[in-house]
Write a protein that holds these residues in place. Structure first.
Motif, PDB file in Angstrom:
ATOM      1  N   UNK A 124      11.234  -0.264  -6.829  1.00  0.00           N
ATOM      2  CA  UNK A 124      11.182  -1.273  -5.653  1.00  0.00           C
ATOM      3  C   UNK A 124      11.123  -0.219  -4.626  1.00  0.00           C
ATOM      4  N   UNK A 125       9.998  -0.307  -4.061  1.00  0.00           N
ATOM      5  CA  UNK A 125       9.466   0.872  -3.365  1.00  0.00           C
ATOM      6  C   UNK A 125       9.733   0.237  -1.507  1.00  0.00           C
ATOM      7  N   UNK A 126      11.134   1.180  -0.936  1.00  0.00           N
ATOM      8  CA  UNK A 126      11.832   0.570   0.440  1.00  0.00           C
ATOM      9  C   UNK A 126      10.181   1.059   1.690  1.00  0.00           C
ATOM     10  N   UNK A 127       9.252   0.127   2.486  1.00  0.00           N
ATOM     11  CA  UNK A 127       8.822   0.754   3.813  1.00  0.00           C
ATOM     12  C   UNK A 127       9.269   2.059   4.198  1.00  0.00           C
ATOM     13  N   UNK A 128       8.818   3.394   4.593  1.00  0.00           N
ATOM     14  CA  UNK A 128       9.492   4.433   5.338  1.00  0.00           C
ATOM     15  C   UNK A 128      10.579   3.260   6.679  1.00  0.00           C
ATOM     16  N   UNK A 129      10.126   2.319   6.807  1.00  0.00           N
ATOM     17  CA  UNK A 129      10.538   2.205   8.732  1.00  0.00           C
ATOM     18  C   UNK A 129      11.318   0.446   8.493  1.00  0.00           C
ATOM     19  N   UNK A 130      11.856   0.746   6.631  1.00  0.00           N
ATOM     20  CA  UNK A 130      11.903  -0.654   6.857  1.00  0.00           C
ATOM     21  C   UNK A 130      14.069  -0.411   7.136  1.00  0.00           C
ATOM     22  N   UNK A 131      14.749  -1.844   8.175  1.00  0.00           N
ATOM     23  CA  UNK A 131      15.536  -1.371   9.259  1.00  0.00           C
ATOM     24  C   UNK A 131      16.471  -1.359   7.832  1.00  0.00           C
ATOM     25  N   UNK A 132      16.453  -2.381   7.014  1.00  0.00           N
ATOM     26  CA  UNK A 132      17.833  -2.598   6.029  1.00  0.00           C
ATOM     27  C   UNK A 132      17.679  -1.395   5.681  1.00  0.00           C
ATOM     28  N   UNK A 133      17.236   0.004   5.429  1.00  0.00           N
ATOM     29  CA  UNK A 133      18.305   1.435   4.749  1.00  0.00           C
ATOM     30  C   UNK A 133      18.980   1.185   5.745  1.00  0.00           C
ATOM     31  N   UNK A 134      20.248   2.212   5.061  1.00  0.00           N
ATOM     32  CA  UNK A 134      21.414   2.829   5.581  1.00  0.00           C
ATOM     33  C   UNK A 134      21.413   3.798   6.428  1.00  0.00           C
ATOM     34  N   UNK A 135      21.594   3.616   7.311  1.00  0.00           N
ATOM     35  CA  UNK A 135      21.612   5.274   8.289  1.00  0.00           C
ATOM     36  C   UNK A 135      22.078   6.684   7.056  1.00  0.00           C
ATOM     37  N   UNK A 136      21.300   8.091   7.918  1.00  0.00           N
ATOM     38  CA  UNK A 136      21.502   8.872   7.567  1.00  0.00           C
ATOM     39  C   UNK A 136      23.434   9.352   8.039  1.00  0.00           C
ATOM     40  N   UNK A 137      23.256   9.760   6.699  1.00  0.00           N
ATOM     41  CA  UNK A 137      24.742  11.150   6.698  1.00  0.00           C
ATOM     42  C   UNK A 137      25.112  11.536   8.340  1.00  0.00           C
TER      43      UNK A 137
ATOM     44  N   UNK B 223       1.058  -1.211  -0.191  1.00  0.00           N
ATOM     45  CA  UNK B 223      -0.390  -0.192  -0.112  1.00  0.00           C
ATOM     46  C   UNK B 223       0.812   1.516  -0.282  1.00  0.00           C
ATOM     47  N   UNK B 224       1.738   1.927   0.471  1.00  0.00           N
ATOM     48  CA  UNK B 224       2.628   2.116   0.572  1.00  0.00           C
ATOM     49  C   UNK B 224       3.479   2.171  -0.845  1.00  0.00           C
ATOM     50  N   UNK B 225       3.907   1.122  -1.611  1.00  0.00           N
ATOM     51  CA  UNK B 225       4.340   1.667  -2.660  1.00  0.00           C
ATOM     52  C   UNK B 225       2.973   1.588  -3.494  1.00  0.00           C
ATOM     53  N   UNK B 226       1.882   1.609  -3.533  1.00  0.00           N
ATOM     54  CA  UNK B 226       1.013   2.261  -4.427  1.00  0.00           C
ATOM     55  C   UNK B 226       1.070   3.480  -4.258  1.00  0.00           C
ATOM     56  N   UNK B 227       0.948   4.424  -2.926  1.00  0.00           N
ATOM     57  CA  UNK B 227       0.724   5.833  -2.089  1.00  0.00           C
ATOM     58  C   UNK B 227       1.793   6.597  -2.919  1.00  0.00           C
ATOM     59  N   UNK B 228       3.295   5.695  -3.340  1.00  0.00           N
ATOM     60  CA  UNK B 228       4.481   6.255  -3.266  1.00  0.00           C
ATOM     61  C   UNK B 228       4.480   6.368  -4.692  1.00  0.00           C
ATOM     62  N   UNK B 229       3.657   5.455  -5.668  1.00  0.00           N
ATOM     63  CA  UNK B 229       3.318   5.255  -6.993  1.00  0.00           C
ATOM     64  C   UNK B 229       2.986   6.469  -7.431  1.00  0.00           C
ATOM     65  N   UNK B 230       1.347   6.787  -7.390  1.00  0.00           N
ATOM     66  CA  UNK B 230       0.620   8.264  -7.104  1.00  0.00           C
ATOM     67  C   UNK B 230       1.298   9.160  -7.373  1.00  0.00           C
ATOM     68  N   UNK B 231       2.081   9.110  -5.769  1.00  0.00           N
ATOM     69  CA  UNK B 231       2.015  10.982  -5.255  1.00  0.00           C
ATOM     70  C   UNK B 231       3.588  11.239  -6.623  1.00  0.00           C
ATOM     71  N   UNK B 232       4.812  10.050  -6.706  1.00  0.00           N
ATOM     72  CA  UNK B 232       5.881  10.288  -8.012  1.00  0.00           C
ATOM     73  C   UNK B 232       5.688  10.087  -9.387  1.00  0.00           C
ATOM     74  N   UNK B 233       5.487   9.153  -9.821  1.00  0.00           N
ATOM     75  CA  UNK B 233       4.282   8.421 -10.810  1.00  0.00           C
ATOM     76  C   UNK B 233       3.916   8.723 -11.915  1.00  0.00           C
ATOM     77  N   UNK B 234       3.121   9.182 -11.340  1.00  0.00           N
ATOM     78  CA  UNK B 234       1.364   9.894 -12.058  1.00  0.00           C
ATOM     79  C   UNK B 234       1.322  11.459 -11.886  1.00  0.00           C
TER      80      UNK B 234
END
Length: 179
Positions: free
Chosen positions: A157-170, A23-34
Motif C-alpha cells: 500500500x503506497x502512501x502519496x508523498x502529500x498524505x497527511x496521515x504520515x508521521x512527522x520526521x524525527x 498513479x503514484x502507486x503505479x510509478x512507485x511500483x515501476x521504480x521499486x518493484x520492477x
C-alpha cells in the motif's frame, strides 16, 4: 547462491483509478518493484462501479430513460479509457522490460480486486492509499485494508508523498526529556 534458481518472471497487479494516489502507486511500483533484468507482467486493474439495475417496480426506472442510461455507460467507458491512458503515460516513462495487461472489472472495488487477485495469482498487489483519516475510513471503509486482509499474496500500500496521515520526521519531533 549456487544451485538456487531465481525465477525472473513476475506478475504484479496494480489497482488503478481516477486518483492521483493510484498513479503514484503505479510509478512507485515501476521504480521499486520492477527490475531491469526481469520480465514483469504488470496487470492494470480498474474497477467500474456496479451497473445500475432497476426493476419494473422501481420508481427510479421511470426517471432514468434509456438515453440517460446509455449516456452513463458511455461516460463509464470514457472514464476507463482516460484512466488507462494516464497509466500508459506513467509506465511509458520507465525504461523497463514490462508486459502490460489491462483488466476491467465491475462491482464493489474491494470484492473485484480480491477476486481478480485470486484468479490471476500475482506475486504482488500494489494499491495507492487515499490517506483517509480515522472517521472517514470508519464510514467509507478502506479498500486497501480489506484487500490486505483477504488476498494471499503480499500487498504493498503506497502512501502519496502529500498524505497527511504520515508521521512527522524525527527532526520535527520534540522531546520533553531534554534529548
Amino acid at each position: 547462491m549456487e544451485g538456487v534458481s531465481v525465477d525472473d518472471k513476475h506478475k504484479i497487479v496494480v489497482a488503478v483509478d481516477e486518483s492521483e494516489e493510484s498513479m503514484h502507486a503505479l510509478s512507485w511500483c515501476l521504480s521499486n518493484l520492477v527490475s531491469h533484468n526481469s520480465t514483469t507482467t504488470l496487470v492494470l486493474l480498474y474497477v467500474k462501479p456496479p451497473p445500475i439495475i432497476y426493476s419494473s417496480f422501481d420508481m427510479a426506472a421511470h426517471i432514468f430513460s434509456a438515453d440517460v442510461i446509455v449516456a452513463m455507460e458511455k461516460y463509464g467507458t470514457e472514464l476507463v479509457n482516460s484512466v488507462m491512458k494516464r497509466a500508459e503515460a506513467v509506465f511509458r516513462n520507465f525504461n523497463r522490460n514490462v508486459n502490460v495487461e489491462k483488466v476491467i472489472g465491475s462491482g464493489e472495488a474491494q470484492d473485484v480486486i480480491c477476486d481478480t487477485v485470486e484468479k490471476l495469482r500475482p506475486d504482488t498487489l500494489v494499491m495507492g492509499s487515499h490517506g483517509y483519516g480515522f472517521l472517514k475510513r470508519a464510514i467509507l471503509g478502506s479498500v486497501s485494508e480489506h484487500c490486505a486482509k483477504r488476498v494471499k499474496c503480499p500487498v504493498v500500500i503506497v502512501k502519496h508523498p502529500h498524505d497527511k496521515t504520515t508521521l512527522p520526521s524525527n527532526s520535527s519531533l520534540k522531546h520533553d526529556d531534554g534529548f
